[in-house]
Design an enzyme around this catalytic site. Sequence first.
Site, PDB file in Angstrom:
ATOM      1  N   GLY A  17       0.839  -1.195   0.000  1.00 12.55           N
ATOM      2  CA  GLY A  17       0.000   0.000   0.000  1.00 12.55           C
ATOM      3  C   GLY A  17       0.872   1.242   0.000  1.00 12.55           C
ATOM      4  O   GLY A  17       2.046   1.181   0.391  1.00 12.55           O
ATOM      5  N   ASN A  69      -9.233  10.583   8.063  1.00 13.19           N
ATOM      6  CA  ASN A  69      -8.008  11.239   8.529  1.00 13.19           C
ATOM      7  C   ASN A  69      -7.738  12.441   7.625  1.00 13.19           C
ATOM      8  O   ASN A  69      -7.757  12.304   6.403  1.00 13.19           O
ATOM      9  CB  ASN A  69      -6.833  10.250   8.477  1.00 13.19           C
ATOM     10  CG  ASN A  69      -5.726  10.621   9.424  1.00 13.19           C
ATOM     11  OD1 ASN A  69      -5.898  11.513  10.261  1.00 13.19           O
ATOM     12  ND2 ASN A  69      -4.603   9.955   9.299  1.00 13.19           N
ATOM     13  N   TYR A 124      -6.412   8.004   0.315  1.00 12.37           N
ATOM     14  CA  TYR A 124      -6.035   6.796   1.061  1.00 12.37           C
ATOM     15  C   TYR A 124      -7.262   6.177   1.749  1.00 12.37           C
ATOM     16  O   TYR A 124      -7.482   4.962   1.687  1.00 12.37           O
ATOM     17  CB  TYR A 124      -4.976   7.200   2.092  1.00 12.37           C
ATOM     18  CG  TYR A 124      -4.383   6.072   2.904  1.00 12.37           C
ATOM     19  CD1 TYR A 124      -3.492   5.165   2.336  1.00 12.37           C
ATOM     20  CD2 TYR A 124      -4.690   5.937   4.262  1.00 12.37           C
ATOM     21  CE1 TYR A 124      -2.926   4.158   3.100  1.00 12.37           C
ATOM     22  CE2 TYR A 124      -4.125   4.940   5.031  1.00 12.37           C
ATOM     23  CZ  TYR A 124      -3.238   4.051   4.449  1.00 12.37           C
ATOM     24  OH  TYR A 124      -2.681   3.055   5.202  1.00 12.37           O
ATOM     25  N   THR A 163       6.385   2.014  12.701  1.00 12.65           N
ATOM     26  CA  THR A 163       7.104   1.637  11.481  1.00 12.65           C
ATOM     27  C   THR A 163       7.938   2.832  11.017  1.00 12.65           C
ATOM     28  O   THR A 163       7.862   3.912  11.601  1.00 12.65           O
ATOM     29  CB  THR A 163       6.139   1.271  10.335  1.00 12.65           C
ATOM     30  OG1 THR A 163       5.330   2.416  10.043  1.00 12.65           O
ATOM     31  CG2 THR A 163       5.254   0.099  10.676  1.00 12.65           C
TER      32      THR A 163
END
Length: 449
Positions: free
Chosen positions: A292, A349, A355, A390
């Site tokens: 992604g 968001n 996204y 991450t």
Amino acid sequence: MSDKYTQFVSRGLGRDLARKLGLPQPVELRRYRPGQPLVEGPVLIQGAGTGADELAAALLAWNLDVRRHAVPREKLGAIILVLDEASRPEDLEKPVLTAGASLRDLAANGRVITISRDAAEAAEAAMPAVAAARQGVDGLLRSLAKELRAGATGNGIILADGAQTTSPSALGALRFLLSGRSAFVDGQFLTVSSAAGQLPEDADRPLAGKVAVVTGAARGIGAAIARTLHRDGATVVAVDIPAAGDHLAAVANDVHGTALQLDISRDDAGQRIIDHAVERHGRLDIVIHNAGITRDKLLANMDQGRWTSVIAVNIAAQLRINEALLASEHFRNTPRIVSVASTSGIAGNRGQTNYAASKGGVMGMVRATAPLLAAHGGSINAVAPGFIETEMTARIPFATREVARRLNSLQQGGRPQDVAEAIAFLASDAAGGISGGVLRVCGQNLVGA
Ligand code: NAI
């Protein structure tokens, strides 16, 4: 990617200081390691009825220390609240308050798990009191999960009409939720929609004999998924773009699997995946759509390139690959697909309209593909990660990152491993009766949870 704050407040002076100042006190979560006991301490099963009795017998057969009544001041590893027979809101009172009285005895990293029935089915059958009792469990569990401390979590299992407390996937879901595999899953429900599924012979190798493809496997969450599926016994095909070739080869070597350099948005990606798996490993059982990208911009400033590329990689590619899989005779033996969504696709968001459209799309796609795979005894689900430590989240400015990672019931970010554990569970035959749903791995993120 280390969470220094959690380390600081977990012992000595830091712990005392955080306590005095009323600061968040995240604890190190108990995460799964092969050979680890399923749960540490006795398991209290609350609730009367056949479902609770049968469940108690099943747990005894796993050699767990099962209690049907609390022993005063005994530390508990888990409390299971069986509410499958509730048909009026008043029915919740006795088992819930009795379980509540034991909450102080729940050990650190303990578990509270509700088992109830599907409110939507009661609503469809026009049974308002039954629907009220069942939907009440949803609100109760989500609130209870927010009251737990010290790494303890609260999650629920919902049984659809065809499923019982001891159906394979009800027991599979229970094992997952009791274990350290679900460390960062909190305030969530898994719906068991049928009596399909099968518990593994070896609980530490539930994917033995399976061939699994993981896209976006060169780094981050994808690399963790590849390692976890390998640990659980699967042979792994690691897929990523040619530009990530070196990292991809390293991951594939690490998991004793094979690498396939492939841009998943190519028209022939599905066929290339099937051909590689069958030619190199003789079969294909599991596909994990993890690859992604993000191209964030406020919608007022969004250009076509950002929009198109995110939709192309994050959802259009998955749809096209699934079409090839569904048409293939090599993907017909209890096939499993798991797609990575995002809590952005649920709660929204700022700066992520593209996204969130793609990740909302993943969840819609999963729901609609479930009946198509059911024809072959297969299943498809999505996992929606929240804040995960991450490289991507390490780039968020310090103050924003610090707020984002504390905004969940466990007061810390999750690890790629946590997402990988949920995916490995949903890819296993133990989850065969769970399909078309979304499991959030977000520590009960306070936004959109
Ligand atoms: P990452 O950017 O570290 O890794 C993504 C991998 O996908 C990279 O190796 C990249 O080369 C590969 N990839 C990108 N486009 C590709 C294509 N066209 N074909 C083949 N491979 C391609 O991202 P991360 O953080 O590991 O995320 C993995 C998944 O989890 C993504 O779907 C992401 O949207 C999702 N996610 C991540 C969250 C986080 O906190 N990191 C939160 C929610 C969802």
